[in-house]
Design a protein around this motif. Structure first.
Motif, short mmCIF file in Angstrom:
data_model
loop_
_atom_site.label_atom_id
_atom_site.label_comp_id
_atom_site.label_asym_id
_atom_site.label_seq_id
_atom_site.Cartn_x
_atom_site.Cartn_y
_atom_site.Cartn_z
N LEU A 286 32.02 101.97 110.21
CA LEU A 286 30.51 103.03 109.73
C LEU A 286 30.54 102.53 108.87
O LEU A 286 29.04 103.03 108.35
N SER A 287 31.37 103.13 107.45
CA SER A 287 30.17 103.05 106.29
C SER A 287 29.47 101.81 105.57
O SER A 287 29.03 102.27 105.41
N ALA A 288 29.85 100.75 106.54
CA ALA A 288 29.70 99.23 105.63
C ALA A 288 28.12 99.48 106.60
O ALA A 288 27.53 97.84 106.97
N GLY A 289 27.70 99.99 107.97
CA GLY A 289 26.71 99.97 108.45
C GLY A 289 26.41 99.67 110.06
O GLY A 289 25.26 99.55 110.47
N ALA A 290 27.93 99.50 110.52
CA ALA A 290 27.82 98.87 112.03
C ALA A 290 27.41 100.01 112.98
O ALA A 290 27.85 101.30 112.54
N PRO A 291 26.49 100.02 114.32
CA PRO A 291 26.67 100.77 115.12
C PRO A 291 28.11 101.72 115.66
O PRO A 291 28.68 100.38 115.46
N VAL A 292 28.19 102.58 116.13
CA VAL A 292 29.24 103.24 117.13
C VAL A 292 29.68 102.04 117.36
O VAL A 292 31.00 102.09 117.11
N ARG A 293 29.54 101.56 117.93
CA ARG A 293 30.23 101.00 119.58
C ARG A 293 31.03 99.65 119.22
O ARG A 293 31.80 99.48 119.33
N THR A 294 29.64 98.97 118.15
CA THR A 294 30.65 98.11 117.32
C THR A 294 31.83 98.05 116.52
O THR A 294 33.19 97.42 116.36
N ALA A 295 31.38 99.88 115.85
CA ALA A 295 32.70 99.76 114.70
C ALA A 295 33.86 100.39 115.81
O ALA A 295 34.99 99.87 115.20
N VAL A 296 33.99 100.95 117.03
CA VAL A 296 34.89 101.04 118.09
C VAL A 296 35.72 99.77 118.39
O VAL A 296 36.97 99.82 118.24
N GLU A 297 34.43 98.80 117.99
CA GLU A 297 35.46 96.95 118.60
C GLU A 297 36.18 96.73 117.64
O GLU A 297 37.43 96.28 118.05
N ILE A 298 35.73 96.54 116.37
CA ILE A 298 35.62 96.31 115.45
C ILE A 298 37.26 96.77 115.22
O ILE A 298 38.47 96.03 114.94
N ALA A 299 37.85 98.06 115.30
CA ALA A 299 38.95 98.96 115.20
C ALA A 299 39.69 98.66 115.87
O ALA A 299 41.08 98.56 115.98
N ALA A 300 39.41 98.18 117.44
CA ALA A 300 39.93 97.83 118.46
C ALA A 300 40.88 96.99 118.25
O ALA A 300 42.28 96.73 118.50
N GLU A 301 40.33 95.96 117.88
CA GLU A 301 40.57 94.14 117.18
C GLU A 301 41.75 94.72 116.35
O GLU A 301 42.58 94.56 116.23
N ALA A 302 41.49 95.79 114.83
CA ALA A 302 42.26 95.42 113.97
C ALA A 302 43.16 95.54 113.84
O ALA A 302 44.28 95.62 114.03
#
Ligand code: ATP
Ligand code: MG
Length: 482
Positions: A286-302
């Motif tokens: 989110l801080s890097a500017g990702a839209p929230v849904r993309t941010a959640v997808e990235i978080a889930a993969e991490a």
């Protein structure tokens, strides 16, 4: 913005983690007999490990993902406190810890025999901070908020985040307009703070809503929906993310449909710390500017990478990139159109739009796109969808849509591609609101069906002559002389 761009930007982010620091210890060994002193196994020691836990684990995750992080907490003047500080130092985490001579550092010691937990032994102070310590913490918070764009609150309810500290976090969030993510075992304390995101697991969510806690399998989809919506309004955050362990997470936002992310299955999962990884990766995205849904997808993969590792683990930006490439997320980041163009507009970028079928990319197409790109800073290309084309003319394109998109997207000249179904790009132009709509060919502006839409959104139509690349081949400086 592509996911790889989001992750590349992690390095430029600076995060403050405030909350309960703890030391996670693992004493491993082998057990083959029962003690003559009592009915317990005798564990013969083989190795010991220690990791930063709680708030310091969130900080370790942020550091592993490549960002700068400062960790603010209170530890005791004891061996565990010194060990924890050493763990922060080796991970490059800025140590902003206060030492309280009257407290002991929180420690969680697990004895593990042949891979099985035998016992967990918890130590440390759980009383509220003294008023003096609280004041010292608040002063450091003020510095941290001024310097960091995102703040993670890791609250395990061990006394560090009292009412005054929480109120100060809310005030500083307003003052500095920061992204604040709250991960708390007692969410109702954060009511009225207007946090950016709350990330309870389903148990914390149920407790916060005053429910009698049930296993997630015994809660229906409708009930989960009700739970998320209730939390969103009761706590007053912009987003509520209810995590469901291996079942993924649900993103709630007022006025928007619930978004569910289901992680890929991980064999033999080690779930300890998944939540910290999830919150850290979410904060950075989110801080890097990702839209929230993309941010959640990235978080889930991490989080999925981390549950594949034993102990209290972290994931690096490189591991995350590799994982995202494998999962196919890199090519289809689920970028939200409006959010992306808004960011360009906010940065005063001149947006150029053009559209076409691109049924077999020609050198003429490329020459045209190059000329279009020169009219601004960002080039977005609308590509007719297979469905739309088939409906309009009765047969589909020769080259399928995904290949046409991939070819256009592969051009360095092109920043984004988007499909549209309609016979004209009017609807997509109204959403993108480009500064320039570039069109090739022998049109007159008045004849273009979409001209009115372009003018309506304050853009201009630029007609470029049809070009033949063969007349003036261009290798963009990439040709190697041999
Ligand atoms: N077994 C698993 N397999 C794949 N992903 C998982 C698994 N467990 C957790 N995750 C991912 O991590 C996210 C957070 O996990 P979880 O809901 O367990 O958080 P938590 O209970 O707060 O964890 P923690 O104990 O670390 O605080 C989930 O939404 C999911 O994306
Ligand atoms: Mg958690």
């Amino acid at each position: 913005m592509d996911v790889s761009d989001v992750i590349a930007r992690f390095r430029q982010q600076r995060v403050l983690v405030v909350g309960e620091a703890m030391l996670d210890c693992y004493y491993n060994g082998h057990a083959e007999r029962i003690s003559p002193e009592g009915p317990v196994p005798v564990v013969n020691a083989s190795s010991k490990q220690r990791y930063p836990g709680g708030a310091t684990n969130a900080a370790a995750n942020v550091a592993a993902l490549g960002a700068k992080v400062r960790c603010l907490s209170v530890v005791g003047d004891d061996e565990a406190g010194t060990a924890l500080r050493e763990e922060l130092r080796v991970r490059g985490i800025e140590d902003d810890m206060l030492t309280d001579r009257d407290r002991s550092t929180i420690t969680k010691l697990r004895i593990v025999a042949d891979g099985h937990y035998v016992v967990r032994y918890d130590e440390g102070e759980r009383q509220p901070l003294s008023p003096g310590m609280e004041q010292a913490l608040i002063e450091r918070l003020r510095v941290g908020f001024a310097e960091c764009a995102a703040v993670i609150v890791a609250d395990y309810c061990y006394g560090i985040l009292g009412e005054r500290v929480i109120a100060e976090i809310g005030r500083l969030k307003e003052q500095h307009n920061r992204l604040v993510l709250v991960d708390s075992k007692n969410l109702p304390l954060y009511r009225g703070m207007a946090a950016s995101v709350i990330t309870p697991n389903h148990l914390e969510a149920q407790r916060a809503a005053g429910w009698t806690v049930r296993d997630v399998d015994r809660i229906s989809g409708e009930e989960l929906e009700e739970l998320g919506r209730h939390l969103l309004s009761a706590i007053g955050s912009t987003w509520a993310l209810v995590t469901l362990g291996p079942k993924g997470s649900l993103l709630f936002e007022a006025g928007k449909a619930t978004y569910r992310v289901t992680p890929r299955p991980v064999p033999n999962p080690h779930v300890s710390g998944a939540g910290d990884t999830f919150t850290s990766a979410l904060a950075l995205s989110l801080s890097a500017g990702a839209p929230v849904r993309t941010a959640v997808e990235i978080a889930a993969e991490a989080a999925a990478v981390v549950v594949g590792k034993p102990g209290t683990a972290t994931v690096t930006a490189r591991e995350l990139l590799q994982r995202l490439a494998l999962s196919g997320m890199m090519s289809e980041p689920g970028v939200e159109l409006e959010a992306t163009v808004e960011r360009y507009r906010a940065a005063n970028k001149r947006i150029v739009f053009t559209n076409g079928l691109f049924d077999g990319l020609t050198s003429g197409n490329i020459a045209f796109l190059r000329a279009a790109r020169q009219l601004g800073d960002v080039l977005i290309v609308g590509v007719n969808s297979d469905r739309g084309v088939t409906e309009q003319r009765g047969y589909g394109p020769r080259v399928p849509e995904d290949e046409r998109l991939a070819l256009v997207a592969a051009l360095a000249l092109v920043d984004h591609v988007v499909t549209f179904d309609e016979a004209t790009p009017e609807a997509i132009i109204r959403r993108i609101r480009p500064n320039v709509h570039a069109k090739g060919g022998d049109y007159r502006t008045e004849e273009l069906p979409e001209a009115a839409a372009v003018h309506e959104v304050g853009g201009e139509v630029v007609l470029l002559p049809l070009m033949d690349e063969r007349a003036q081949p261009h290798t963009s400086g990439k040709l190697l002389r041999r």
